[in-house]
Every structure is written in C-alpha cells, then in structure tokens.
Enzyme design. Structure first.
Site, PDB file in Angstrom:
ATOM      1  N   ARG A 112       0.668  -1.118  -0.235  1.00 16.01           N
ATOM      2  CA  ARG A 112       0.391  -0.104  -0.297  1.00 16.01           C
ATOM      3  C   ARG A 112       1.205   1.649   0.197  1.00 16.01           C
ATOM      4  O   ARG A 112       1.913   1.581   0.315  1.00 16.01           O
ATOM      5  CB  ARG A 112      -0.778  -0.275   1.350  1.00 16.01           C
ATOM      6  N   GLY A 113       0.081   2.181  -0.286  1.00 11.96           N
ATOM      7  CA  GLY A 113       0.879   4.081  -0.186  1.00 11.96           C
ATOM      8  C   GLY A 113       1.390   3.805  -2.056  1.00 11.96           C
ATOM      9  O   GLY A 113       2.115   2.740  -2.958  1.00 11.96           O
ATOM     10  N   ALA A 114       1.118   5.574  -2.343  1.00 16.51           N
ATOM     11  CA  ALA A 114       0.410   5.303  -3.654  1.00 16.51           C
ATOM     12  C   ALA A 114       2.189   5.084  -4.773  1.00 16.51           C
ATOM     13  O   ALA A 114       2.017   4.356  -5.574  1.00 16.51           O
ATOM     14  CB  ALA A 114       0.854   6.852  -3.971  1.00 16.51           C
ATOM     15  N   GLY A 115       3.464   5.006  -3.843  1.00 14.37           N
ATOM     16  CA  GLY A 115       4.763   4.467  -4.557  1.00 14.37           C
ATOM     17  C   GLY A 115       5.313   3.511  -4.582  1.00 14.37           C
ATOM     18  O   GLY A 115       5.734   3.093  -4.899  1.00 14.37           O
ATOM     19  N   ARG A 164      -6.571  -1.274  -7.643  1.00 12.04           N
ATOM     20  CA  ARG A 164      -7.305  -0.520  -6.483  1.00 12.04           C
ATOM     21  C   ARG A 164      -7.348   1.253  -7.849  1.00 12.04           C
ATOM     22  O   ARG A 164      -6.503   1.234  -8.163  1.00 12.04           O
ATOM     23  CB  ARG A 164      -6.026   0.678  -5.553  1.00 12.04           C
ATOM     24  N   CYS A 185      -1.323   9.859   8.013  1.00 13.93           N
ATOM     25  CA  CYS A 185      -1.571   8.214   6.904  1.00 13.93           C
ATOM     26  C   CYS A 185       0.210   8.248   7.480  1.00 13.93           C
ATOM     27  O   CYS A 185       1.111   7.985   8.008  1.00 13.93           O
ATOM     28  CB  CYS A 185      -1.864   8.273   5.714  1.00 13.93           C
ATOM     29  N   ASP A 221      -1.983  10.720  -3.215  1.00 13.21           N
ATOM     30  CA  ASP A 221      -2.478   9.483  -3.967  1.00 13.21           C
ATOM     31  C   ASP A 221      -2.257  10.558  -5.594  1.00 13.21           C
ATOM     32  O   ASP A 221      -2.120   9.652  -6.839  1.00 13.21           O
ATOM     33  CB  ASP A 221      -3.626   8.494  -3.642  1.00 13.21           C
ATOM     34  N   ASN A 234      -5.086  12.591  -0.947  1.00  8.68           N
ATOM     35  CA  ASN A 234      -4.634  11.839  -0.331  1.00  8.68           C
ATOM     36  C   ASN A 234      -5.488  11.065   0.924  1.00  8.68           C
ATOM     37  O   ASN A 234      -6.695  11.516   0.808  1.00  8.68           O
ATOM     38  CB  ASN A 234      -3.480  12.772   0.441  1.00  8.68           C
ATOM     39  N   LYS A 235      -4.925  10.229   1.813  1.00  9.57           N
ATOM     40  CA  LYS A 235      -5.404   9.355   2.674  1.00  9.57           C
ATOM     41  C   LYS A 235      -6.583  10.472   3.010  1.00  9.57           C
ATOM     42  O   LYS A 235      -7.652  11.500   3.631  1.00  9.57           O
ATOM     43  CB  LYS A 235      -4.932   8.917   3.487  1.00  9.57           C
TER      44      LYS A 235
HETATM   45  C1  RUB Z   1      -1.945   5.956   1.504  1.00  8.34           C
HETATM   46  C2  RUB Z   1      -1.812   7.375   1.364  1.00  8.34           C
HETATM   47  C3  RUB Z   1      -0.494   8.407   0.964  1.00  8.34           C
HETATM   48  C4  RUB Z   1      -0.421   8.743  -0.385  1.00  8.34           C
HETATM   49  C5  RUB Z   1       1.227   8.477  -0.963  1.00  8.34           C
HETATM   50  O1  RUB Z   1      -3.550   5.272   1.681  1.00  8.34           O
HETATM   51  O2  RUB Z   1      -3.186   8.066   1.137  1.00  8.34           O
HETATM   52  O3  RUB Z   1      -0.494   9.638   1.599  1.00  8.34           O
HETATM   53  O4  RUB Z   1      -0.499   7.453  -0.980  1.00  8.34           O
HETATM   54  O5  RUB Z   1       2.556   7.480   0.152  1.00  8.34           O
HETATM   55  P1  RUB Z   1      -3.918   3.079   1.443  1.00  8.34           P
HETATM   56  P2  RUB Z   1       3.644   7.793  -0.566  1.00  8.34           P
HETATM   57  O6  RUB Z   1      -2.702   3.613   2.844  1.00  8.34           O
HETATM   58  O7  RUB Z   1      -5.032   3.887   1.256  1.00  8.34           O
HETATM   59  O8  RUB Z   1      -2.406   3.026   0.405  1.00  8.34           O
HETATM   60  O9  RUB Z   1       3.986   8.325  -0.332  1.00  8.34           O
HETATM   61  O10 RUB Z   1       4.142   6.194   0.461  1.00  8.34           O
HETATM   62  O11 RUB Z   1       3.702   7.110  -1.883  1.00  8.34           O
END
Ligand code: RUB
Length: 307
Positions: free
Chosen positions: A17-20, A60, A124, A193, A203-204
């Site tokens: 999880r997390g966009a990256g 997603r 988040c 996101d 974002n979250k």
């Molecule tokens: C995660 C979220 C993060 C972004 C950026 O949501 O909202 O703020 O994805 O994260 P979820 P990053 O947990 O539902 O995936 O900077 O790590 O890409």
C-alpha cells in the site's frame, strides 16, 4: 501470470500500500510477466500485456501512480517479441530507479523548508513525506512530529514506528484532534495519491481537514509527491475516483446487522483544493499547485494519447 495475480491481490488487500510502493510493485510485476511471454507472436504478446496491465490497474482506483507506472512500463514499439520484452524490462528498470531516486531528491528539496525546532504534522503513511522529515532530522534540525492515527486502517501506526526507529520524537493523535492540535504545529507535510491538473490533492481521507485547519491557523501545507503522482487524465476532464472501502473496516459487521437503519460509508480518500496547498515538492523541484499542468505536460506527456 500467477506472480502477477499475487501482486495484484497484495495491492487489492493493501498488503502492498501507499501510492509509491503500489507503483513500483506493479511495474516490477508487469516486467516479470513480460519475461515469461517470449514464445508468443507480437499480437498475442501485446494482448497479454494489455490484459495484465488492466488486472493491475483495476486493483485500486484512486492512486494515479498505479496507471502511470503501468503505462510507462508497458510501452513497446518493436514488432519483435524479444525486443519488446527488452523494452518493457528497460522501462520498468528506469521507472523503479527513478522512483527510488525521487524519494531522496524530494527529501533534500523538502528539508529546505523545515527549520530547526519545527513541529510537523503528518497524516497516514507517506514515504515521500517521511523522506522530507527524516532528511531534515538527519541534517541536525531538532524537529518533532505529530502523526494522526488515520482511521480506519491506522496507517499512522506505521508512521510512528518508522519515526521512532529513526529516533525522531513523535506524538500520536486521533484524527479528530487535528484542529485542537494545530496551534502547536509549524508545518503540515503530507503525501499524495493523485494530483489533478487544477492542483487539487487527492490523499488519504482526512487530509483535507488537516489542510483546512492549517489554513485557518495560517500554517503552511507541503505536499510530497513524485511527478508520477500527477494525473494526465484529469486534463481530459476525468475526475479522480475516490475509493469506497468496506464498512467492515469501520464497524463489526455483526453489530451493523443489529441496526437495520444504519449504513456505513467508508471513503478512502478526499480532495484538498489547491488554495490550501502552499507547495508541492517533487523530485524536479518545489512548485505551487498552479504548476500541475506543466508537470503533467513535461514529465508524463499530456495524456490524450493514453486515453
Ligand atoms: C496511502 C496514502 C499516502 C499516499 C502517499 O493510502 O494516502 O499518503 O499514498 O504515500 P493507502 P507514498 O494506505 O490507502 O494506500 O508517499 O508512500 O507514495
């Protein structure tokens, strides 16, 4: 295909999880799948790649990093399958290398905005946002962090563990304590996101209430976002879809059954208007949200050809 389906399932279930992280995992899965298709002719190959791309993208809906990563990875022009596979492997390796380097660059650029003694509020769990915070700390700035719990999935717990492991003094708050706490905050730093062409941040869920409270208290809001978090399709008028998640994340389903007049809504993300954002830190520089179009044009292509 099995490995690709496993990755898709891990993204859907939020094990990844997390966009990256989602973007990097999807790119690697598509690359490894392409490697298994060497015996096909080019038409069959392209069909299989398109199917696999769709499987990954459909997991997603909100983080545009996922379709962007898949789009950048699957591009191939050769009519020879072996060469097309090499193109995809090259695309993926470049994407993953750039994504990894981007985190370091965002950290260095963003840390310039953090002063000694700052109290930073984050929401988040964003690796890009944490890269800024950790870089500032590593530069010797005496900072501390306030992290929201981030209901319902509590990604804030991942954040506080990461910050603690890094030695950064951290305070955990529940999401509804954001406004009361804002008076202690110097700066809000969050991830992304998606960022649309009008500079709005997706974002979250809860991010927009941090931004609203920050605006009221005249505190700056900084967004940490790699260029691949900008959404080309918003140029075509497309809206970023907000993921609707299961009520089970919010309430015990058994309990809910006892209350036939109650329903639960569980949107995963929200939209923060550009007016509430001071700066977006990307790996190619710090921009005001009004520059979103230029980022999309210069780093992602303008989007019309991907429709
Ligand atoms: C995660 C979220 C993060 C972004 C950026 O949501 O909202 O703020 O994805 O994260 P979820 P990053 O947990 O539902 O995936 O900077 O790590 O890409």
């Amino acid at each position: 295909m099995d490995n690709l389906l496993t990755t898709a399932e891990k993204i859907r279930s939020m094990e990844i999880r997390g966009a990256g992280r989602i973007a990097v995992a999807a790119s690697a899965a598509l690359r490894d799948y392409a490697r298994t298709l060497g015996s096909l002719n080019i038409e069959e190959f392209s069909i299989k790649i398109e199917e696999a791309a769709k499987t990954l993208v459909d997991t997603r809906p909100t983080a545009v990093s996922l379709p962007n990563a898949v789009m950048l990875t699957k591009k191939h022009t050769s009519l020879n399958v072996g060469e097309a596979i090499d193109e995809i492997i090259g695309n993926s390796d470049t994407f993953i290398k750039n994504a990894t380097e981007a985190l370091g660059k965002i950290g260095r650029i963003g840390a310039e905005r953090i002063r000694d003694g700052d109290v930073i509020l984050t929401h988040c769990n964003s690796h890009a946002a944490l890269s800024i915070i950790k870089t500032a700390f590593d530069q010797g700035k005496k900072i501390s962090v306030i992290a929201t719990e981030s209901r319902p999935r509590r990604q804030g717990f991942i954040t506080i563990r990461e910050l603690s492991d890094h030695g950064i003094p951290t305070t955990l708050i529940v999401d509804s304590a954001v406004r009361l706490t804002m008076k202690e905050v110097d700066l809000v730093v969050v991830g992304a996101d998606s960022i649309s062409v009008n500079g709005a941040l997706i974002n979250k869920i809860g991010t927009s209430q941090l931004a609203l409270a920050a605006q009221e208290a005249r505190k700056n809001v900084i967004v940490a976002a790699e260029t691949y978090k900008f959404s080309p399709r918003t140029l075509l008028g497309e809206m970023v879809e907000i993921e609707d998640r299961s009520p089970d994340e919010v309430i015990d389903p058994q309990l809910l059954k006892e209350m036939p007049n109650v329903k639960v809504k569980n949107p995963g993300f929200d939209v923060t208007p550009a007016e509430y954002i001071d700066l977006i830190i990307t790996e190619v520089g710090a921009f005001p949200p009004a520059m979103a179009f230029a980022i999309i044009r210069d780093y992602l292509g303008i989007g019309l050809d991907h429709h």
